[in-house]
Design an enzyme around this catalytic site. Sequence first.
Site, PDB file in Angstrom:
ATOM      1  N   GLU A   3      10.640  16.560  15.196  1.00  0.00           N
ATOM      2  CA  GLU A   3      11.307  16.312  13.597  1.00  0.00           C
ATOM      3  C   GLU A   3      10.547  17.496  12.761  1.00  0.00           C
ATOM      4  O   GLU A   3       9.073  17.477  12.737  1.00  0.00           O
ATOM      5  CB  GLU A   3      10.544  14.942  13.082  1.00  0.00           C
ATOM      6  CG  GLU A   3      11.190  14.578  11.752  1.00  0.00           C
ATOM      7  CD  GLU A   3      10.742  13.243  11.495  1.00  0.00           C
ATOM      8  OE1 GLU A   3       9.509  12.783  11.724  1.00  0.00           O
ATOM      9  OE2 GLU A   3      11.481  12.471  10.843  1.00  0.00           O
ATOM     10  N   LYS A  54       0.896  -1.290  -0.060  1.00  0.00           N
ATOM     11  CA  LYS A  54      -0.073  -0.033  -0.164  1.00  0.00           C
ATOM     12  C   LYS A  54       0.972   1.294   0.130  1.00  0.00           C
ATOM     13  O   LYS A  54       1.500   1.419   0.815  1.00  0.00           O
ATOM     14  CB  LYS A  54      -0.909   0.315   1.117  1.00  0.00           C
ATOM     15  CG  LYS A  54      -1.775   1.041   1.215  1.00  0.00           C
ATOM     16  CD  LYS A  54      -2.585   1.621   2.382  1.00  0.00           C
ATOM     17  CE  LYS A  54      -1.443   2.756   3.059  1.00  0.00           C
ATOM     18  NZ  LYS A  54      -1.329   3.671   2.093  1.00  0.00           N
ATOM     19  N   GLU A  92      10.637   1.355  10.145  1.00  0.00           N
ATOM     20  CA  GLU A  92      11.482   2.407   9.887  1.00  0.00           C
ATOM     21  C   GLU A  92      10.692   3.770  10.110  1.00  0.00           C
ATOM     22  O   GLU A  92       9.667   4.037   9.291  1.00  0.00           O
ATOM     23  CB  GLU A  92      11.955   2.411   8.468  1.00  0.00           C
ATOM     24  CG  GLU A  92      12.656   0.966   7.888  1.00  0.00           C
ATOM     25  CD  GLU A  92      13.996   0.923   8.899  1.00  0.00           C
ATOM     26  OE1 GLU A  92      14.589  -0.238   8.935  1.00  0.00           O
ATOM     27  OE2 GLU A  92      14.599   1.869   9.173  1.00  0.00           O
ATOM     28  N   CYS A 147      13.718  11.127   6.792  1.00  0.00           N
ATOM     29  CA  CYS A 147      13.950  10.766   8.282  1.00  0.00           C
ATOM     30  C   CYS A 147      15.307  10.775   8.884  1.00  0.00           C
ATOM     31  O   CYS A 147      15.555  10.617   9.840  1.00  0.00           O
ATOM     32  CB  CYS A 147      13.201   9.262   8.466  1.00  0.00           C
ATOM     33  SG  CYS A 147      13.936   8.309   7.330  1.00  0.00           S
TER      34      CYS A 147
END
Length: 473
Positions: free
Chosen positions: A377, A171, A246, A280
Amino acid sequence: MLKQAMFIHGEWITASDTMEVINPADGSVLGHVPRGGQDEAVRAVDAAAAAFKSWSSLTAGERGSLMRRWHDLIKQHTEELAEIMTLEQGKPLKEAAGEIAYANSFIDWYAEEGKRIYGETIPASAAGKRIFVTKQPVGVAAAITPWNFPASMITRKAAPALAAGCTVVIKPSEETPYTALKLAELAHEAGIPAGVINVVTGSAAEIGEAWQKDSRVRKLSFTGSTAVGKQLMQGAAETLKKISLELGGHAPFIVTNQADLDKAAQGVLLSKFRNGGQTCICANRIYVQAEVAEEFSRKVTALASRLKVGNGMEDGIDIGPLIHDEAARKVRDHIQDALRKGGRLLTGEQPGSNTSTYISPTIIMDATDDMLCMQEETFGPLAPITVYHTEEEVIDRANNSPYGLAAYVFTEHLGEAVRISEALEYGIVGINDPLPSTAQAPFGGFKQSGLGREGGHYGIEEYVEVKYISLGL
Ligand SMILES: NC(=O)C1=CN([C@@H]2O[C@H](COP(=O)(O)OP(=O)(O)OC[C@H]3O[C@@H](n4cnc5c(N)ncnc54)[C@H](O)[C@@H]3O)[C@@H](O)[C@H]2O)C=CC1
Ligand SMILES: O=C(O)[C@H](O)CS(=O)(=O)O
């Protein structure tokens, strides 16, 4: 060029209920993909489960040959794939082409690695027994992937899975389905059998829930936010699936007074502003030792202010638009918060000057640990710089985070490099290297940045089960 359909069991499936795919460069509608849900999710698992026995029965060499043909077709279609990616994700064409090559490197590497899934024999402690250890593919693997790397986050999962003999249901992000669909089209053209790779577009929650509940899905591999990763981990527990996560990062980037400041400044540019800061592992907190702070900040500001922001389809663009208005809003919130708390703007976005998805590379000096950008972040082109005095101080501050994905240290002093890299609580440490990601190395994080590793021989272990055979003579 843009497939308006899902790909299940080698067939293109359309639907009356569709989802818009938006071009982040100008907000225009690129097309519509089916809004798949539980039924399509289950149909894809049906296809993958049906194909598993024959696919896993091929030799690793036979699977590798088919993967090699897929790799070669992707290489031949790099220009088209890059254009698709830039249209739906926004990154500049040259960067998109770079990602296609990076994505393809996983197929290249795992086409070979599948042939090296070795077992072992163990000397039995009992006479008349023999002990064999073998490794077998786990079965149907589900991959749920993010929008920031629409090709490589798929092949970093599908390549080891296929090489190990697994079949996959994928997906992609609702923001970037077209790259995934093109990859599936090329896999089919390469002769990878129907059902081995399936791509379902649509409701993330419905599709995710169906795959979490389906006991035939034996592996779930996810790349995306930590919040969603935790949710999927809970759901996977119901049928005790193998899981790889992850997740988010918040990378510290340390510049010591022993650093080559030109190398370090260039390093910030490459780490921080790749994909507009939407990675990331990009630098999120820049720690520079007091003695070199002003000289370093001048160097990095001079470099950053030369970066060109614009539509990724145009020549000479270094930073494209952020993926959507919400992402841009978060970056602006971080900038305004930092300036309100005493940060000094060296270059970039003046508060209130702009509300588009285009944000100039922004550098803020005198950052303090209470600022939002120093705690969460940013996922955008903001580089906060803060000063430190001692090695002990910077290690403590760098490690003071719930994340542990990537960290960077720039120094020409070997002892300092070894001491700091060993003390950093991060799964990936770049010493004078702002771009550590590569197919042959294990990518993954400590703490809440994830579970498991992708890449290298570690990455294929995620798709096998270890079987111990005890033979009584
Ligand atoms: N560690 C890594 O390698 C990476 C981490 N990330 C992190 O992800 C975030 C940005 O990426 P996004 O795509 O916005 O993350 P996201 O977590 O919102 O979405 C990632 C994928 O999960 C799907 N998803 C969302 N909610 C779901 C649910 N309830 N069930 C099943 N699937 C669901 C989305 O449709 C998408 O395909 C950032 O936090 C970034 O740090 C992103 C890329 C790489
Ligand atoms: O999603 C990401 O940010 C990627 O994992 C980073 S990389 O692998 O392209 O470096």
